[in-house]
Motif scaffolding. Sequence first.
Motif, PDB file in Angstrom:
ATOM      1  N   LEU A 198      16.234 -27.220  21.143  1.00 25.44           N
ATOM      2  CA  LEU A 198      15.613 -28.444  21.629  1.00 25.44           C
ATOM      3  C   LEU A 198      14.772 -28.132  22.867  1.00 25.44           C
ATOM      4  CD1 LEU A 198      18.697 -30.842  21.328  1.00 25.44           C
ATOM      5  CD2 LEU A 198      16.914 -30.385  19.629  1.00 25.44           C
ATOM      6  N   PHE A 199      13.653 -28.863  23.019  1.00 25.32           N
ATOM      7  CA  PHE A 199      12.687 -28.541  24.073  1.00 25.32           C
ATOM      8  C   PHE A 199      12.296 -27.068  23.916  1.00 25.32           C
ATOM      9  CE2 PHE A 199      15.646 -31.756  25.679  1.00 25.32           C
ATOM     10  CZ  PHE A 199      14.785 -32.800  25.994  1.00 25.32           C
ATOM     11  N   ALA A 200      11.955 -26.682  22.705  1.00 24.29           N
ATOM     12  CA  ALA A 200      11.854 -25.264  22.326  1.00 24.29           C
ATOM     13  C   ALA A 200      10.679 -24.542  22.949  1.00 24.29           C
ATOM     14  CB  ALA A 200      11.785 -25.151  20.800  1.00 24.29           C
ATOM     15  N   LEU A 254       7.446 -31.826  15.642  1.00 26.16           N
ATOM     16  CA  LEU A 254       6.588 -32.210  16.755  1.00 26.16           C
ATOM     17  C   LEU A 254       6.870 -33.647  17.152  1.00 26.16           C
ATOM     18  CD1 LEU A 254       4.144 -31.844  18.678  1.00 26.16           C
ATOM     19  CD2 LEU A 254       2.675 -32.521  16.752  1.00 26.16           C
ATOM     20  N   GLY A 255       7.069 -33.888  18.435  1.00 21.48           N
ATOM     21  CA  GLY A 255       7.225 -35.252  18.915  1.00 21.48           C
ATOM     22  C   GLY A 255       8.103 -35.348  20.139  1.00 21.48           C
ATOM     23  N   ASP A 256       7.946 -36.431  20.871  1.00 22.90           N
ATOM     24  CA  ASP A 256       8.820 -36.740  22.005  1.00 22.90           C
ATOM     25  C   ASP A 256      10.240 -36.899  21.472  1.00 22.90           C
ATOM     26  OD1 ASP A 256      10.381 -38.259  23.876  1.00 22.90           O
ATOM     27  OD2 ASP A 256       8.528 -38.862  24.870  1.00 22.90           O
ATOM     28  N   ILE A 257      11.173 -36.166  22.023  1.00 22.61           N
ATOM     29  CA  ILE A 257      12.528 -36.154  21.478  1.00 22.61           C
ATOM     30  C   ILE A 257      13.160 -37.545  21.496  1.00 22.61           C
ATOM     31  CG2 ILE A 257      13.695 -35.600  23.653  1.00 22.61           C
ATOM     32  CD1 ILE A 257      15.479 -33.684  21.987  1.00 22.61           C
ATOM     33  N   LEU A 258      12.798 -38.374  22.461  1.00 23.68           N
ATOM     34  CA  LEU A 258      13.338 -39.733  22.505  1.00 23.68           C
ATOM     35  C   LEU A 258      12.879 -40.538  21.298  1.00 23.68           C
ATOM     36  CD1 LEU A 258      12.800 -40.468  26.302  1.00 23.68           C
ATOM     37  CD2 LEU A 258      14.964 -39.967  25.165  1.00 23.68           C
ATOM     38  N   GLU A 259      11.600 -40.344  20.910  1.00 17.93           N
ATOM     39  CA  GLU A 259      11.069 -41.048  19.750  1.00 17.93           C
ATOM     40  C   GLU A 259      11.584 -40.439  18.454  1.00 17.93           C
ATOM     41  OE1 GLU A 259       9.392 -43.878  20.026  1.00 17.93           O
ATOM     42  OE2 GLU A 259       9.702 -43.638  22.187  1.00 17.93           O
ATOM     43  N   VAL A 260      11.704 -39.118  18.432  1.00 16.35           N
ATOM     44  CA  VAL A 260      12.212 -38.438  17.236  1.00 16.35           C
ATOM     45  C   VAL A 260      13.608 -38.929  16.894  1.00 16.35           C
ATOM     46  CG1 VAL A 260      12.970 -36.206  16.314  1.00 16.35           C
ATOM     47  CG2 VAL A 260      10.778 -36.376  17.509  1.00 16.35           C
ATOM     48  N   PHE A 261      14.452 -39.068  17.905  1.00 20.77           N
ATOM     49  CA  PHE A 261      15.834 -39.500  17.665  1.00 20.77           C
ATOM     50  C   PHE A 261      15.936 -40.981  17.287  1.00 20.77           C
ATOM     51  CE2 PHE A 261      18.072 -35.946  20.275  1.00 20.77           C
ATOM     52  CZ  PHE A 261      17.881 -35.081  19.206  1.00 20.77           C
ATOM     53  N   LYS A 262      14.867 -41.767  17.555  1.00 22.31           N
ATOM     54  CA  LYS A 262      14.861 -43.171  17.149  1.00 22.31           C
ATOM     55  C   LYS A 262      14.523 -43.344  15.667  1.00 22.31           C
ATOM     56  CE  LYS A 262      13.484 -45.088  21.655  1.00 22.31           C
ATOM     57  NZ  LYS A 262      12.371 -45.770  22.389  1.00 22.31           N
ATOM     58  N   VAL A 321      25.235 -23.750  16.906  1.00 24.30           N
ATOM     59  CA  VAL A 321      24.812 -23.621  18.300  1.00 24.30           C
ATOM     60  C   VAL A 321      23.556 -24.465  18.532  1.00 24.30           C
ATOM     61  CG1 VAL A 321      24.127 -22.029  20.139  1.00 24.30           C
ATOM     62  CG2 VAL A 321      25.694 -21.250  18.336  1.00 24.30           C
ATOM     63  N   VAL A 322      23.536 -25.193  19.637  1.00 25.26           N
ATOM     64  CA  VAL A 322      22.330 -25.878  20.107  1.00 25.26           C
ATOM     65  C   VAL A 322      21.948 -25.266  21.444  1.00 25.26           C
ATOM     66  CG1 VAL A 322      21.369 -28.045  20.965  1.00 25.26           C
ATOM     67  CG2 VAL A 322      22.770 -28.042  18.893  1.00 25.26           C
ATOM     68  N   ILE A 323      20.707 -24.845  21.543  1.00 24.08           N
ATOM     69  CA  ILE A 323      20.190 -24.258  22.775  1.00 24.08           C
ATOM     70  C   ILE A 323      19.002 -25.078  23.244  1.00 24.08           C
ATOM     71  CG2 ILE A 323      20.960 -21.920  22.211  1.00 24.08           C
ATOM     72  CD1 ILE A 323      18.148 -21.272  21.259  1.00 24.08           C
ATOM     73  N   GLY A 324      18.651 -24.954  24.520  1.00 21.89           N
ATOM     74  CA  GLY A 324      17.458 -25.640  24.984  1.00 21.89           C
ATOM     75  C   GLY A 324      17.348 -25.700  26.485  1.00 21.89           C
ATOM     76  N   GLY A 325      16.128 -25.932  26.910  1.00 17.65           N
ATOM     77  CA  GLY A 325      15.840 -26.071  28.331  1.00 17.65           C
ATOM     78  C   GLY A 325      15.082 -27.355  28.581  1.00 17.65           C
ATOM     79  N   PRO A 326      15.778 -28.482  28.798  1.00 12.21           N
ATOM     80  CA  PRO A 326      15.073 -29.712  29.162  1.00 12.21           C
ATOM     81  C   PRO A 326      14.125 -29.439  30.318  1.00 12.21           C
ATOM     82  CG  PRO A 326      17.414 -30.142  28.845  1.00 12.21           C
ATOM     83  CD  PRO A 326      17.232 -28.645  28.798  1.00 12.21           C
ATOM     84  N   PRO A 327      12.937 -30.055  30.329  1.00  7.28           N
ATOM     85  CA  PRO A 327      11.917 -29.728  31.335  1.00  7.28           C
ATOM     86  C   PRO A 327      12.492 -29.608  32.741  1.00  7.28           C
ATOM     87  CG  PRO A 327      11.034 -31.300  29.789  1.00  7.28           C
ATOM     88  CD  PRO A 327      12.488 -31.114  29.429  1.00  7.28           C
ATOM     89  N   LYS A 342      19.969 -35.980  28.740  1.00  7.58           N
ATOM     90  CA  LYS A 342      20.689 -36.960  27.927  1.00  7.58           C
ATOM     91  C   LYS A 342      20.353 -36.823  26.441  1.00  7.58           C
ATOM     92  CE  LYS A 342      21.390 -40.242  31.705  1.00  7.58           C
ATOM     93  NZ  LYS A 342      21.119 -41.603  32.230  1.00  7.58           N
ATOM     94  N   PRO A 343      19.062 -36.795  26.033  1.00  5.25           N
ATOM     95  CA  PRO A 343      18.785 -36.544  24.615  1.00  5.25           C
ATOM     96  C   PRO A 343      19.212 -35.153  24.170  1.00  5.25           C
ATOM     97  CG  PRO A 343      16.742 -36.651  25.878  1.00  5.25           C
ATOM     98  CD  PRO A 343      17.835 -37.156  26.766  1.00  5.25           C
ATOM     99  N   PHE A 344      19.266 -34.195  25.097  1.00  5.54           N
ATOM    100  CA  PHE A 344      19.786 -32.874  24.740  1.00  5.54           C
ATOM    101  C   PHE A 344      21.229 -33.008  24.253  1.00  5.54           C
ATOM    102  CE2 PHE A 344      22.003 -28.910  25.839  1.00  5.54           C
ATOM    103  CZ  PHE A 344      21.209 -27.990  25.175  1.00  5.54           C
ATOM    104  N   PHE A 345      22.019 -33.801  24.947  1.00 11.28           N
ATOM    105  CA  PHE A 345      23.412 -33.985  24.521  1.00 11.28           C
ATOM    106  C   PHE A 345      23.511 -34.846  23.267  1.00 11.28           C
ATOM    107  CE2 PHE A 345      24.625 -32.022  28.448  1.00 11.28           C
ATOM    108  CZ  PHE A 345      25.850 -31.455  28.152  1.00 11.28           C
ATOM    109  N   GLU A 346      22.558 -35.747  23.079  1.00  9.46           N
ATOM    110  CA  GLU A 346      22.536 -36.478  21.809  1.00  9.46           C
ATOM    111  C   GLU A 346      22.300 -35.511  20.659  1.00  9.46           C
ATOM    112  OE1 GLU A 346      20.085 -40.003  19.448  1.00  9.46           O
ATOM    113  OE2 GLU A 346      19.907 -39.848  21.628  1.00  9.46           O
ATOM    114  N   GLY A 347      21.418 -34.542  20.879  1.00 10.16           N
ATOM    115  CA  GLY A 347      21.182 -33.522  19.858  1.00 10.16           C
ATOM    116  C   GLY A 347      22.424 -32.690  19.582  1.00 10.16           C
ATOM    117  N   ILE A 348      23.161 -32.362  20.618  1.00  8.22           N
ATOM    118  CA  ILE A 348      24.413 -31.607  20.452  1.00  8.22           C
ATOM    119  C   ILE A 348      25.389 -32.387  19.578  1.00  8.22           C
ATOM    120  CG2 ILE A 348      26.457 -30.781  21.687  1.00  8.22           C
ATOM    121  CD1 ILE A 348      24.600 -30.154  24.058  1.00  8.22           C
TER     122      ILE A 348
END
Length: 383
Positions: A22-24, A67-75, A86-92, A113-119
């Motif tokens: 996430l935030f790849a 491709l997309g804003d993760i907040l919108e993607v999860f909606k 495994v979920v990896i990532g570096g939120p901005p 917060k969306p990073f943890f939603e992805g987890i």
Amino acid sequence: MKLRESERDCHVNIPPFKLIDLFAGAGGLTLGFTTIGNNSFQPIWANDCNKDAVATYRRNFGSHCVLGDILEVFKDSDLRMPEADVVIGGPPCQGFSLLNKNRNSDSRKQLWKPFFEGIERANAKIFVLENVPQLFGSEEYEQIIRIAKKLGYKLACSKLCAADYGVPQVRWRGFIIGSRFADPKTVFPPKKTHYNPDQGALLGGLNGDNGYIANPKPWRTVRDAIADLPAPESTEIGEIPPLNLQFGRNPTPLSLARYQAIPQEGMNRFDLQRIAPELTPPCWIRKKSGGTDLFGRLWWDKPSVTIRTEFFKPEKGRYLHPEQHRPLTHREAARLQSFPDNFQFCGSKSEIAKQIGNAVPPLLAAKIAECVYALLLAGETPC
């Protein structure tokens, strides 16, 4: 942590562990995870909001990057995010950066917060969250710890210097590793593979007892990384690596005169002011302290400073070539970040620079991946 052959052999029938990023960005973390072992990790889903970064990720790892804003993607009610080990990532990280004067009110500080939603969506056994070290002193860090523990993760946190793991760059990053089934402190942080030769004699012997592997090597240097590259001959992106990114700029006569006025390694804006005050911008003359890396030359036999997104602008940091009168090229910056020459970047010059500067150095990511892999193997039933 380096796996012993016996440990690998005992788990030869285990399929690759599934990986989500996430935030790849360009995929520096994914590259590190996919270069250890023999297909130890299989990337199956990723996300980023920058179209050029997504194009780069897809070019190197496959079409599964969304491709997309993760907040919108999860909606999106049609989203079918796969489960992963495994979920990896570096939120901005800009929301926590000391360079950000508005960091106290920066909304990007909440993208964990969306990073943890992805987890949760992925039902991940392990997560790796990467950010600037300043995260650890923040209110958000305390919130992250509380949420992670509430979700059942045991945690290990550490600040790591990329130079300690073979990256020719002094770049500090913060990592949080969470595991649902074992204590990640048993494998993390990874033992250092390289040491600062200026401090080696002070460490009282470099070995496993003080956080190093047996027989660590000296830090890799700018010379190690880029000395074989020729001076740039073009100002445009080329076709064939490594010279496709070995392009320069067209400096103004004033900029070139400034470069030439400070020809020695390690010089900076204060040397420019001392040697050629008539060439020094008034704002630098008024700024009496701080900013010792601004308009600075790198040293051949030291690692570089942190490579940021505007490494091609010497006024932003110590980004002048050690001896040539020019700033770093994109290829040199990519090598100082430990990207291999065959990694393919997509986008404009400025977009590629952002991808390079924002990435987790793949060599550092690989050391994190070894820790995660060892943890996952420990949770499997041996053969």
